[in-house]
Design a protein around this motif. Structure first.
Motif, PDB file in Angstrom:
ATOM      1  N   ASP A 130      16.295  23.798 -10.965  1.00 51.54           N
ATOM      2  CA  ASP A 130      15.060  23.058 -10.658  1.00 51.54           C
ATOM      3  C   ASP A 130      14.768  21.686 -11.245  1.00 51.54           C
ATOM      4  N   ASP A 131      14.303  20.718 -10.553  1.00 47.69           N
ATOM      5  CA  ASP A 131      14.302  19.515 -10.894  1.00 47.69           C
ATOM      6  C   ASP A 131      12.887  19.400 -11.768  1.00 47.69           C
ATOM      7  N   HIS A 132      11.830  20.289 -11.651  1.00 44.91           N
ATOM      8  CA  HIS A 132      10.854  20.288 -12.722  1.00 44.91           C
ATOM      9  C   HIS A 132      10.779  21.683 -13.415  1.00 44.91           C
ATOM     10  N   PRO A 133      11.633  21.767 -14.386  1.00 44.77           N
ATOM     11  CA  PRO A 133      11.946  23.266 -15.021  1.00 44.77           C
ATOM     12  C   PRO A 133      10.644  23.696 -15.739  1.00 44.77           C
ATOM     13  N   THR A 134       9.964  22.810 -16.048  1.00 43.42           N
ATOM     14  CA  THR A 134       8.712  23.413 -17.084  1.00 43.42           C
ATOM     15  C   THR A 134       7.606  24.120 -16.141  1.00 43.42           C
ATOM     16  N   ASN A 135       7.771  23.861 -14.928  1.00 42.15           N
ATOM     17  CA  ASN A 135       6.729  24.554 -14.194  1.00 42.15           C
ATOM     18  C   ASN A 135       7.021  26.142 -13.855  1.00 42.15           C
ATOM     19  N   ASN A 136       8.354  26.279 -14.632  1.00 38.89           N
ATOM     20  CA  ASN A 136       8.739  27.824 -14.336  1.00 38.89           C
ATOM     21  C   ASN A 136       8.479  28.486 -15.874  1.00 38.89           C
ATOM     22  N   ASP A 137       8.014  27.576 -16.847  1.00 42.38           N
ATOM     23  CA  ASP A 137       8.169  28.213 -18.391  1.00 42.38           C
ATOM     24  C   ASP A 137       7.588  29.566 -18.510  1.00 42.38           C
ATOM     25  N   PRO A 138       6.504  29.960 -17.584  1.00 42.23           N
ATOM     26  CA  PRO A 138       5.917  31.119 -18.009  1.00 42.23           C
ATOM     27  C   PRO A 138       7.003  32.347 -17.325  1.00 42.23           C
ATOM     28  N   GLU A 139       7.568  32.105 -16.205  1.00 37.56           N
ATOM     29  CA  GLU A 139       8.427  32.990 -15.483  1.00 37.56           C
ATOM     30  C   GLU A 139       9.804  33.137 -16.573  1.00 37.56           C
ATOM     31  N   ARG A 140      10.136  31.906 -17.279  1.00 36.93           N
ATOM     32  CA  ARG A 140      11.100  32.007 -18.131  1.00 36.93           C
ATOM     33  C   ARG A 140      10.679  33.009 -19.304  1.00 36.93           C
ATOM     34  N   ASP A 141       9.404  32.869 -19.618  1.00 34.66           N
ATOM     35  CA  ASP A 141       8.910  33.673 -20.851  1.00 34.66           C
ATOM     36  C   ASP A 141       9.136  35.009 -20.745  1.00 34.66           C
ATOM     37  N   VAL A 142       8.743  35.487 -19.478  1.00 30.75           N
ATOM     38  CA  VAL A 142       8.744  36.899 -19.056  1.00 30.75           C
ATOM     39  C   VAL A 142      10.402  37.475 -19.188  1.00 30.75           C
ATOM     40  N   LEU A 143      11.433  36.632 -18.833  1.00 33.70           N
ATOM     41  CA  LEU A 143      12.672  36.699 -18.698  1.00 33.70           C
ATOM     42  C   LEU A 143      13.133  36.970 -20.116  1.00 33.70           C
ATOM     43  N   LYS A 144      12.751  36.268 -20.853  1.00 35.82           N
ATOM     44  CA  LYS A 144      13.113  36.001 -22.220  1.00 35.82           C
ATOM     45  C   LYS A 144      12.805  37.243 -23.077  1.00 35.82           C
ATOM     46  N   ALA A 145      11.521  37.692 -22.957  1.00 36.24           N
ATOM     47  CA  ALA A 145      10.838  38.850 -23.458  1.00 36.24           C
ATOM     48  C   ALA A 145      11.756  40.051 -23.053  1.00 36.24           C
ATOM     49  N   LEU A 146      12.336  39.968 -21.749  1.00 32.31           N
ATOM     50  CA  LEU A 146      13.024  41.250 -21.350  1.00 32.31           C
ATOM     51  C   LEU A 146      14.596  41.072 -21.625  1.00 32.31           C
ATOM     52  N   GLY A 147      14.666  40.138 -22.686  1.00 29.46           N
ATOM     53  CA  GLY A 147      16.230  39.900 -23.291  1.00 29.46           C
ATOM     54  C   GLY A 147      17.241  39.336 -22.544  1.00 29.46           C
ATOM     55  N   ILE A 148      16.685  38.461 -21.305  1.00 28.53           N
ATOM     56  CA  ILE A 148      17.548  37.738 -20.465  1.00 28.53           C
ATOM     57  C   ILE A 148      17.521  36.326 -21.062  1.00 28.53           C
ATOM     58  N   GLN A 149      18.704  35.609 -21.024  1.00 30.03           N
ATOM     59  CA  GLN A 149      18.837  34.275 -21.468  1.00 30.03           C
ATOM     60  C   GLN A 149      18.893  33.360 -20.224  1.00 30.03           C
ATOM     61  N   VAL A 150      18.077  32.283 -20.147  1.00 36.89           N
ATOM     62  CA  VAL A 150      17.818  31.387 -18.980  1.00 36.89           C
ATOM     63  C   VAL A 150      18.378  30.011 -19.339  1.00 36.89           C
ATOM     64  N   PHE A 151      19.533  29.613 -18.639  1.00 34.54           N
ATOM     65  CA  PHE A 151      19.907  28.218 -18.702  1.00 34.54           C
ATOM     66  C   PHE A 151      19.422  27.520 -17.526  1.00 34.54           C
ATOM     67  N   ARG A 152      18.691  26.297 -17.876  1.00 38.31           N
ATOM     68  CA  ARG A 152      18.296  25.350 -16.789  1.00 38.31           C
ATOM     69  C   ARG A 152      18.947  24.107 -16.558  1.00 38.31           C
ATOM     70  N   VAL A 153      19.096  23.880 -15.359  1.00 40.49           N
ATOM     71  CA  VAL A 153      19.551  22.552 -14.814  1.00 40.49           C
ATOM     72  C   VAL A 153      18.734  22.014 -14.096  1.00 40.49           C
ATOM     73  N   LYS A 154      18.938  20.777 -13.593  1.00 37.44           N
ATOM     74  CA  LYS A 154      18.131  19.805 -12.577  1.00 37.44           C
ATOM     75  C   LYS A 154      18.617  19.711 -11.093  1.00 37.44           C
ATOM     76  N   ASN A 155      19.842  19.953 -10.855  1.00 37.50           N
ATOM     77  CA  ASN A 155      20.426  19.645  -9.697  1.00 37.50           C
ATOM     78  C   ASN A 155      21.577  20.514  -9.479  1.00 37.50           C
ATOM     79  N   THR A 156      22.043  20.201  -8.158  1.00 37.53           N
ATOM     80  CA  THR A 156      23.140  21.161  -7.850  1.00 37.53           C
ATOM     81  C   THR A 156      24.639  20.712  -8.441  1.00 37.53           C
ATOM     82  N   SER A 157      24.707  19.272  -8.833  1.00 34.25           N
ATOM     83  CA  SER A 157      25.824  19.039  -9.247  1.00 34.25           C
ATOM     84  C   SER A 157      26.021  19.628 -10.792  1.00 34.25           C
ATOM     85  N   GLU A 158      25.090  19.537 -11.480  1.00 37.94           N
ATOM     86  CA  GLU A 158      24.928  20.398 -12.743  1.00 37.94           C
ATOM     87  C   GLU A 158      25.196  21.696 -12.588  1.00 37.94           C
TER      88      GLU A 158
END
Length: 296
Positions: A130-158
């Motif tokens: 997502d090119d605006h990763p902070t828009n999904n901070d609350p969703e990431r926090d849910v996943l983190k609480a469930l023990g899931i690790q989230v790696f964020r990149v901003k484009n298809t090339s990355e």
């Protein structure tokens, strides 16, 4: 030659030789300084390690949970009550965003499912594009609480560079990324059933441009690119790609993705389902409810 003819060195009045006790004291001081420097060096090393662990605390916590569950085979830690509450609190934060439609009870159901099937969930890795990763901070926090690790990149090339190295269990992507690469959709065609939100125009022309890679919906090109790197992500029966988009959610579909949604609760259930399917063998080790009750 007799000793009386040997010239012996004489000591001048100002040339006092250090006594044995003075030499011993000096040696003791040098040893003390060396010991102090050694201890200081060890202290700096410990502080440096602690600082590194603190900056990487999210990764350390997730990998520790993953290791403990893997070593235990059945995920004896599961999800603590505190973690479930933390996930519910993060879901409540999502609900505060008026632009996001969410059913709290439905979202809590996904958290309960994750808790019941923790061995398949805890320690999983998600690559979020997502090119605006902070828009999904609350969703990431849910996943983190469930023990899931989230790696964020901003484009298809990355994302293409990360997939072979990270080997994520799932990939989540948005749809509109200005400036990102577009590709003709040959292996992974996508289609709009309705015009995207806040977009006007002709639906047929939009879909024609979409297949040719001529729209701002560059996210639909990601499965096409991923299919060249690792086609296991884009199998239309067992796809491991999910679209999360405010503009296209519920209005489009991709042949190589599980779903296109704008709802956080639906996304959460889809993540849990996909991880249960991918890691189902870890669930075989769990004792059934009847076994737990009878002890047999």
């Amino acid at each position: 030659m007799p000793d009386k003819f040997v010239k012996r060195p004489t000591q001048g009045k100002g040339d006092k030789q250090p006594s044995d006790s003075a030499r011993a004291s000096l040696g003791s001081q040098i040893v003390s300084v060396v010991d102090a420097l050694t201890a200081l060096g060890k202290l700096f090393l410990v502080l440096a390690v602690l600082a590194l662990l603190w900056t990487k605390r999210e990764a350390v916590e997730t990998y520790a949970l993953h290791w403990l569950n893997s070593a235990n085979k059945v995920g004896f830690l599961g999800l603590s009550v505190e973690r479930q509450i933390s996930a519910q609190q993060a879901v409540a934060e999502i609900a505060k965003d008026a632009a996001k439609v969410i059913n709290l009870a439905f979202a809590d159901g996904a958290i309960e499912r994750a808790a019941r099937n923790a061995p398949a969930i805890v320690g999983s890795r998600i690559l979020w594009v997502d090119d605006h990763p902070t828009n999904n901070d609350p969703e990431r926090d849910v996943l983190k609480a469930l023990g899931i690790q989230v790696f964020r990149v901003k484009n298809t090339s990355e994302a293409i560079r990360f997939v072979p190295v990270l080997q994520p269990d799932l990939i989540i992507t948005d749809v509109v990324r200005d400036g990102d690469q577009t590709l003709p959709l040959r292996k992974c065609p996508a289609h709009y059933f309705e015009m995207p939100r806040n977009v006007s125009g002709n639906l047929a022309e939009l879909n024609s441009d979409l297949l040719q890679g001529k729209t701002r919906a560059t996210g639909f090109s990601l499965p096409e690119a991923i299919s060249e790197v690792d086609p296991s992500y884009t199998d239309h029966l067992t796809s491991r790609i999910l679209f999360y988009s405010g503009s296209a959610g519920g209005r489009a579909a991709s042949q190589c993705a599980r779903l296109v949604t704008n709802r956080p609760d639906v996304l959460l259930h889809s993540i849990v389902s996909a991880l249960e399917e991918r890691n189902w063998e870890k669930l075989k080790q769990q004792p059934s409810a009847e076994t737990k009750a009878t002890g047999k």
